[in-house]
Design a protein around this motif. Structure first.
Motif, PDB file in Angstrom:
ATOM      1  N   ARG A  55     -12.389  -5.364  -3.068  1.00 40.45           N
ATOM      2  CA  ARG A  55     -13.288  -4.235  -2.835  1.00 40.45           C
ATOM      3  C   ARG A  55     -14.605  -4.483  -3.538  1.00 40.45           C
ATOM      4  N   GLU A  56     -15.621  -3.751  -3.081  1.00 44.85           N
ATOM      5  CA  GLU A  56     -16.882  -3.788  -3.812  1.00 44.85           C
ATOM      6  C   GLU A  56     -16.627  -3.236  -5.207  1.00 44.85           C
ATOM      7  N   ILE A  57     -17.493  -3.545  -6.111  1.00 44.54           N
ATOM      8  CA  ILE A  57     -17.293  -3.104  -7.496  1.00 44.54           C
ATOM      9  C   ILE A  57     -17.579  -1.614  -7.617  1.00 44.54           C
ATOM     10  N   HIS A  58     -16.558  -0.864  -8.004  1.00 49.56           N
ATOM     11  CA  HIS A  58     -16.657   0.557  -8.299  1.00 49.56           C
ATOM     12  C   HIS A  58     -16.081   0.761  -9.691  1.00 49.56           C
ATOM     13  N   VAL A  59     -16.509   1.782 -10.360  1.00 44.24           N
ATOM     14  CA  VAL A  59     -16.088   2.034 -11.740  1.00 44.24           C
ATOM     15  C   VAL A  59     -14.567   2.096 -11.868  1.00 44.24           C
ATOM     16  N   TYR A  60     -13.903   2.755 -10.925  1.00 39.29           N
ATOM     17  CA  TYR A  60     -12.481   3.011 -11.082  1.00 39.29           C
ATOM     18  C   TYR A  60     -11.556   1.924 -10.531  1.00 39.29           C
ATOM     19  N   ASP A  61     -12.082   1.008  -9.767  1.00 38.18           N
ATOM     20  CA  ASP A  61     -11.190  -0.008  -9.199  1.00 38.18           C
ATOM     21  C   ASP A  61     -11.840  -1.382  -9.117  1.00 38.18           C
ATOM     22  N   ILE A  62     -12.429  -1.803 -10.188  1.00 34.77           N
ATOM     23  CA  ILE A  62     -13.042  -3.127 -10.243  1.00 34.77           C
ATOM     24  C   ILE A  62     -11.972  -4.171  -9.931  1.00 34.77           C
ATOM     25  N   ASP A  63     -12.301  -5.067  -9.038  1.00 35.88           N
ATOM     26  CA  ASP A  63     -11.428  -6.163  -8.614  1.00 35.88           C
ATOM     27  C   ASP A  63     -10.149  -5.712  -7.915  1.00 35.88           C
ATOM     28  N   ALA A  64     -10.100  -4.491  -7.435  1.00 39.94           N
ATOM     29  CA  ALA A  64      -8.933  -4.047  -6.664  1.00 39.94           C
ATOM     30  C   ALA A  64      -8.973  -4.710  -5.287  1.00 39.94           C
ATOM     31  N   PRO A  65      -7.827  -5.059  -4.747  1.00 37.35           N
ATOM     32  CA  PRO A  65      -7.825  -5.678  -3.414  1.00 37.35           C
ATOM     33  C   PRO A  65      -8.265  -4.670  -2.352  1.00 37.35           C
ATOM     34  N   LEU A  66      -8.986  -5.151  -1.366  1.00 35.42           N
ATOM     35  CA  LEU A  66      -9.417  -4.294  -0.264  1.00 35.42           C
ATOM     36  C   LEU A  66      -8.237  -3.995   0.656  1.00 35.42           C
ATOM     37  N   TYR A  67      -7.362  -4.973   0.831  1.00 30.09           N
ATOM     38  CA  TYR A  67      -6.184  -4.820   1.680  1.00 30.09           C
ATOM     39  C   TYR A  67      -4.934  -5.024   0.837  1.00 30.09           C
ATOM     40  N   GLU A  68      -3.886  -4.326   1.221  1.00 36.69           N
ATOM     41  CA  GLU A  68      -2.593  -4.549   0.591  1.00 36.69           C
ATOM     42  C   GLU A  68      -1.553  -4.643   1.702  1.00 36.69           C
ATOM     43  N   ILE A  69      -0.437  -5.260   1.405  1.00 37.02           N
ATOM     44  CA  ILE A  69       0.636  -5.346   2.382  1.00 37.02           C
ATOM     45  C   ILE A  69       1.127  -3.930   2.664  1.00 37.02           C
ATOM     46  N   ALA A  70       1.199  -3.575   3.936  1.00 38.53           N
ATOM     47  CA  ALA A  70       1.685  -2.245   4.305  1.00 38.53           C
ATOM     48  C   ALA A  70       3.172  -2.178   4.015  1.00 38.53           C
ATOM     49  N   TRP A  71       3.571  -1.225   3.231  1.00 32.88           N
ATOM     50  CA  TRP A  71       4.962  -1.135   2.800  1.00 32.88           C
ATOM     51  C   TRP A  71       5.739  -0.048   3.520  1.00 32.88           C
ATOM     52  N   HIS A  72       5.086   0.658   4.467  1.00 35.50           N
ATOM     53  CA  HIS A  72       5.752   1.720   5.213  1.00 35.50           C
ATOM     54  C   HIS A  72       5.222   1.700   6.652  1.00 35.50           C
ATOM     55  N   PRO A  73       6.062   2.003   7.648  1.00 33.19           N
ATOM     56  CA  PRO A  73       5.581   1.978   9.035  1.00 33.19           C
ATOM     57  C   PRO A  73       4.435   2.949   9.303  1.00 33.19           C
ATOM     58  N   ASP A  74       4.417   4.083   8.585  1.00 34.63           N
ATOM     59  CA  ASP A  74       3.348   5.068   8.764  1.00 34.63           C
ATOM     60  C   ASP A  74       2.642   5.264   7.434  1.00 34.63           C
ATOM     61  N   MET A  75       1.473   4.674   7.308  1.00 34.77           N
ATOM     62  CA  MET A  75       0.691   4.773   6.077  1.00 34.77           C
ATOM     63  C   MET A  75      -0.359   5.891   6.183  1.00 34.77           C
ATOM     64  N   GLY A  76      -0.234   6.737   7.204  1.00 36.01           N
ATOM     65  CA  GLY A  76      -1.197   7.815   7.396  1.00 36.01           C
ATOM     66  C   GLY A  76      -2.526   7.323   7.927  1.00 36.01           C
ATOM     67  N   GLU A  77      -2.510   6.152   8.549  1.00 30.66           N
ATOM     68  CA  GLU A  77      -3.759   5.555   9.014  1.00 30.66           C
ATOM     69  C   GLU A  77      -4.281   6.254  10.265  1.00 30.66           C
ATOM     70  N   GLU A  78      -5.609   6.221  10.413  1.00 29.93           N
ATOM     71  CA  GLU A  78      -6.268   6.772  11.593  1.00 29.93           C
ATOM     72  C   GLU A  78      -6.627   5.679  12.593  1.00 29.93           C
ATOM     73  N   TYR A  79      -6.718   4.447  12.119  1.00 28.51           N
ATOM     74  CA  TYR A  79      -7.049   3.315  12.981  1.00 28.51           C
ATOM     75  C   TYR A  79      -6.002   2.231  12.803  1.00 28.51           C
ATOM     76  N   ARG A  80      -5.643   1.598  13.917  1.00 27.92           N
ATOM     77  CA  ARG A  80      -4.780   0.419  13.886  1.00 27.92           C
ATOM     78  C   ARG A  80      -5.467  -0.685  14.675  1.00 27.92           C
ATOM     79  N   TYR A  81      -5.553  -1.828  14.038  1.00 30.68           N
ATOM     80  CA  TYR A  81      -6.113  -3.017  14.672  1.00 30.68           C
ATOM     81  C   TYR A  81      -4.951  -3.969  14.898  1.00 30.68           C
TER      82      TYR A  81
END
Length: 142
Positions: A55-81
């Motif tokens: 992710r871009e550098i933000h105060v609360y999540d510096i170096d946090a990954p932009l993507y993570e492995i989806a661990w549930h079939p429904d992650m509450g997403e609005e878009y699926r690619y």
């Protein structure tokens, strides 16, 4: 507010699902995905690039990954690619398909884009769609 999305990469017999919490709409998450599809020369490099994206550098999540492995079939997403990647980059008969589904606020999934064909043509077409959405958003924002 987060616009969650999920990327499903079908690669040979493997299926990888990545979850993105922020900015998953076409003008941002779709555009980044389309740029990365055009940038990486092989499917394996694209997968590695997405997994290692930060992710871009933000105060609360510096170096946090932009993507993570989806661990549930429904992650509450609005878009699926959904991307069916070619297995071999040098295969003259290689095919790439990209489909984008949208379900705003828990409504039924609706396909808003779908294209299958030669990888370079599909990549360019998907990039154009996402770029058009990006510039529409920028014009509205002023």
């Amino acid at each position: 507010m987060a616009t969650r999305s999920k990327i499903q990469l079908n690669y040979g017999v493997s299926k990888i699902e990545l979850y993105r919490h922020w900015d998953g709409y076409l003008a941002e998450g779709g555009r980044e995905l389309s740029i990365l599809l055009n940038h990486y020369k092989t499917s394996a490099d694209l997968i590695k690039g997405l997994i290692n994206r930060q992710r871009e550098i933000h105060v609360y999540d510096i170096d946090a990954p932009l993507y993570e492995i989806a661990w549930h079939p429904d992650m509450g997403e609005e878009y699926r690619y959904i991307i069916n990647l070619p297995t071999f980059a040098d295969d003259k008969n290689a095919s790439l398909s990209v489909e984008v589904l949208h379900a705003p606020y828990g409504k039924e999934w609706k396909s808003i884009y779908k294209k299958t064909g030669k990888p370079e043509e599909v990549k360019k077409d998907f990039l154009k769609l996402c770029d058009d959405e990006y510039w529409k958003l920028k014009r509205r924002a002023g």
